[in-house]
Design a protein around this motif. Structure first.
Motif, PDB file in Angstrom:
ATOM      1  N   PRO A  32       0.513  -0.886  -0.046  1.00 38.03           N
ATOM      2  CA  PRO A  32      -0.068  -0.217   0.458  1.00 38.03           C
ATOM      3  C   PRO A  32       0.666   1.456  -0.113  1.00 38.03           C
ATOM      4  O   PRO A  32       2.108   1.616   1.066  1.00 38.03           O
ATOM      5  N   ILE A  33       1.100   2.008  -1.233  1.00 38.51           N
ATOM      6  CA  ILE A  33       1.619   3.167  -1.094  1.00 38.51           C
ATOM      7  C   ILE A  33       0.451   4.598  -0.247  1.00 38.51           C
ATOM      8  O   ILE A  33      -0.339   5.222  -0.269  1.00 38.51           O
ATOM      9  N   VAL A  34       0.248   4.875   1.193  1.00 36.95           N
ATOM     10  CA  VAL A  34      -0.004   5.346   2.349  1.00 36.95           C
ATOM     11  C   VAL A  34       0.010   6.430   2.181  1.00 36.95           C
ATOM     12  O   VAL A  34       1.236   6.882   2.347  1.00 36.95           O
ATOM     13  N   ALA A  35      -0.746   7.388   2.100  1.00 38.00           N
ATOM     14  CA  ALA A  35      -0.493   8.868   1.994  1.00 38.00           C
ATOM     15  C   ALA A  35       0.550   9.381   2.034  1.00 38.00           C
ATOM     16  O   ALA A  35       0.760  10.872   2.911  1.00 38.00           O
ATOM     17  N   PRO A  36       0.476   9.614   0.797  1.00 42.66           N
ATOM     18  CA  PRO A  36       1.499  10.430   0.458  1.00 42.66           C
ATOM     19  C   PRO A  36       1.432  11.658   0.272  1.00 42.66           C
ATOM     20  O   PRO A  36       0.840  12.767  -0.387  1.00 42.66           O
ATOM     21  N   MET A  37       2.732  12.456   0.164  1.00 43.54           N
ATOM     22  CA  MET A  37       2.412  14.061   0.075  1.00 43.54           C
ATOM     23  C   MET A  37       3.044  14.454  -1.422  1.00 43.54           C
ATOM     24  O   MET A  37       3.987  14.553  -1.876  1.00 43.54           O
ATOM     25  N   VAL A  38       2.046  14.686  -2.071  1.00 37.72           N
ATOM     26  CA  VAL A  38       1.810  15.405  -3.112  1.00 37.72           C
ATOM     27  C   VAL A  38       2.178  16.682  -3.410  1.00 37.72           C
ATOM     28  O   VAL A  38       1.384  17.301  -3.456  1.00 37.72           O
ATOM     29  N   LEU A  59      -5.206  11.382  -9.995  1.00 35.20           N
ATOM     30  CA  LEU A  59      -4.044  11.368  -8.606  1.00 35.20           C
ATOM     31  C   LEU A  59      -4.751  10.221  -7.420  1.00 35.20           C
ATOM     32  O   LEU A  59      -4.197   9.477  -6.861  1.00 35.20           O
ATOM     33  N   PHE A  60      -5.867  11.104  -6.961  1.00 37.33           N
ATOM     34  CA  PHE A  60      -6.404  10.830  -6.215  1.00 37.33           C
ATOM     35  C   PHE A  60      -7.122   9.321  -5.991  1.00 37.33           C
ATOM     36  O   PHE A  60      -7.665   8.269  -4.855  1.00 37.33           O
ATOM     37  N   ALA A  61      -7.892   8.967  -7.318  1.00 35.66           N
ATOM     38  CA  ALA A  61      -7.665   7.596  -7.878  1.00 35.66           C
ATOM     39  C   ALA A  61      -6.911   6.326  -7.385  1.00 35.66           C
ATOM     40  O   ALA A  61      -7.471   5.433  -7.006  1.00 35.66           O
ATOM     41  N   ILE A  62      -5.434   6.808  -7.599  1.00 39.59           N
ATOM     42  CA  ILE A  62      -3.853   5.957  -8.159  1.00 39.59           C
ATOM     43  C   ILE A  62      -4.042   5.531  -5.793  1.00 39.59           C
ATOM     44  O   ILE A  62      -3.656   4.783  -5.672  1.00 39.59           O
ATOM     45  N   TYR A  63      -4.073   6.815  -5.191  1.00 36.97           N
ATOM     46  CA  TYR A  63      -3.792   7.374  -4.262  1.00 36.97           C
ATOM     47  C   TYR A  63      -4.792   7.637  -3.330  1.00 36.97           C
ATOM     48  O   TYR A  63      -4.508   8.975  -2.690  1.00 36.97           O
ATOM     49  N   PRO A  64      -5.423   7.698  -2.618  1.00 40.38           N
ATOM     50  CA  PRO A  64      -6.761   8.246  -2.067  1.00 40.38           C
ATOM     51  C   PRO A  64      -5.789   8.792  -0.821  1.00 40.38           C
ATOM     52  O   PRO A  64      -7.280   9.868  -0.539  1.00 40.38           O
ATOM     53  N   GLY A  65      -5.871   7.915  -0.311  1.00 42.36           N
ATOM     54  CA  GLY A  65      -4.835   9.129   0.618  1.00 42.36           C
ATOM     55  C   GLY A  65      -3.887   9.932   0.713  1.00 42.36           C
ATOM     56  O   GLY A  65      -3.627  10.691   1.604  1.00 42.36           O
ATOM     57  N   ALA A  66      -3.969  10.549  -0.386  1.00 41.89           N
ATOM     58  CA  ALA A  66      -2.608  11.818  -0.787  1.00 41.89           C
ATOM     59  C   ALA A  66      -3.238  13.110  -0.141  1.00 41.89           C
ATOM     60  O   ALA A  66      -3.896  13.271   0.119  1.00 41.89           O
ATOM     61  N   TRP A  67      -1.936  14.017  -0.081  1.00 40.58           N
ATOM     62  CA  TRP A  67      -2.155  14.830   0.953  1.00 40.58           C
ATOM     63  C   TRP A  67      -1.384  15.647  -0.544  1.00 40.58           C
ATOM     64  O   TRP A  67      -0.559  15.659  -0.657  1.00 40.58           O
TER      65      TRP A  67
END
Length: 389
Positions: free
Chosen positions: A114-120, A258-266
């Motif tokens: 899982p790629i969890v909540a990346p800072m983008v 971006l949010f579809a691939i990494y839903p928890g992204a900031w």
């Protein structure tokens, strides 16, 4: 648009570049010296690795490669050095695909990472995204893809020094081709790099239309992001947990994906006076194209990219106000970041509910003290260069 910058007059080519390019002139075309033939490149990739499975994480990669090369041959007008740089990137991308597919087959669990909540980080080009990436990457609890590992997520060599040397041709070499580039943007094998580099082997994403004039070619950003995720999973597998720090201005155009691939992204959205970002951004893009072609049309760059960026920023503002995007944005102004980076980043972390350590603060201060502004000279640009006022 009269009076736009003339690249040939402003940026004299080093003699070695000029002479190599003249080799193409001497045989009636650079393509006669440096081939971009799809079948040849695929054959070289398979022969050099002993592998044949290019992976399917991102769908029909071969059709994308074929359409990309067709577009390059039709409109990019690359000179000899430009074709060599592009050929190397394509061949390296093919080899990377082969090595990544094998690594995923050997370690199937990596596909479940899982790629969890990346800072983008995203924002207009030249609005502070690169320095912000470097400063967030200093967080002991975070990591950004370094250039060498983005280029070689499955290194063909176990020797770190060898991997750094191999990655120089796609990093430090750019400033060899045109020395003024170093004052515009520092590329180094051990520095964090933006996401278009990770996406390159998908034969989609933002790298290709940046380095070549291919206006008719439309990247498949879904494929680019699918490959991006697979590369991050491979880099992350078996390593201690940490938060990814990611970056590219291209995310301004693909926030839903971006949010579809990494839903928890900031999303850390950078802001800067457009009187600074627009001419600086045009100058940077023109320089990147100039490294590979004698034919750079400033008017075409301004007409297309200016409108696209303005429309993207306006759309994001409207959608945020309407509640149509996740409430996971942090706004950072360039002037605040430059005035006191520690205070600006601490405030961003507070908004994300993320701990900001004294160790991180001290690392930021030390890093900036060792990286003075303008150490490679000054990036020269004016509004008038690009027909702006």
């Amino acid at each position: 648009m009269g009076g736009l910058v003339n690249m040939a007059e402003r940026y004299r080519r080093p003699d070695w570049v000029r002479r190599i390019n003249a080799m193409g002139d001497s045989v009636a075309g650079a393509e006669r010296l440096v081939s971009l033939d799809v079948d040849e490149l695929i054959g070289l990739a398979t022969e050099s690795t002993g592998l044949s499975d290019f992976g399917e994480v991102d769908g029909d990669w071969r059709s994308r490669l074929e359409s990309l090369i067709d577009a390059i041959e039709e409109t990019a007008q690359l000179h000899v050095v430009g074709r060599l740089m592009t050929r190397q990137e394509i061949l390296r991308g093919l080899r990377t695909r082969l090595l990544l597919a094998k690594a995923r087959a050997d370690r199937p669990a990596s596909a479940q990472e899982p790629i969890v909540a990346p800072m983008v980080i995203t924002g207009p080009a030249r609005s502070g995204t690169s320095i912000l990436l470097e400063l967030l990457a200093l967080d002991p609890a975070a990591r950004a893809p370094l250039a060498w590992e983005a280029l070689h997520p499955v290194p063909p060599s176990a020797e770190p020094a060898a991997i750094l040397r191999m990655s120089e041709c796609e990093q430090e070499f750019w400033a060899d081709v045109q020395p003024e580039f170093a004052a515009i943007h520092e590329l180094r094998s051990d520095l964090p790099v933006e996401c278009i580099t990770l996406q390159l082997p998908s034969f989609s994403g933002g790298h290709w239309p940046m380095v070549a004039h291919i206006p008719a070619w439309v990247p498949d950003m879904t494929a680019a992001m699918q490959y991006h995720r697979a590369a991050l999973q491979t880099l992350q597998h078996g390593r201690p947990a940490s938060t990814w720090v990611l970056k590219t201005p291209i995310y301004l155009f693909t926030l839903d994906l971006l949010f579809a691939i990494y839903p928890g992204a900031w999303v850390l959205l950078t802001h800067r006076d457009p009187i600074k970002t627009l001419p600086s951004g045009f100058s940077t893009l023109a320089m990147v194209r100039w490294q590979r072609s004698e034919h750079v049309d400033p008017a075409a760059l301004v007409g297309h990219d200016n409108a696209a960026m303005v429309e993207a920023l306006a759309a994001i503002g409207a959608r945020r106000n309407a509640g149509e995007l996740p409430a996971r944005f942090v706004d950072l102004h360039f002037s605040h970041l430059m005035a006191d980076p520690v205070v600006a980043i601490r405030g961003a972390y507070e908004q994300m509910g993320r701990a900001f350590s004294d160790e991180h603060a001290e690392a930021i201060r030390r890093y900036l003290a060792e990286k003075p502004k303008g150490k490679f000279g000054k990036h020269r640009y004016t509004l008038e260069d690009w027909g702006l006022d």
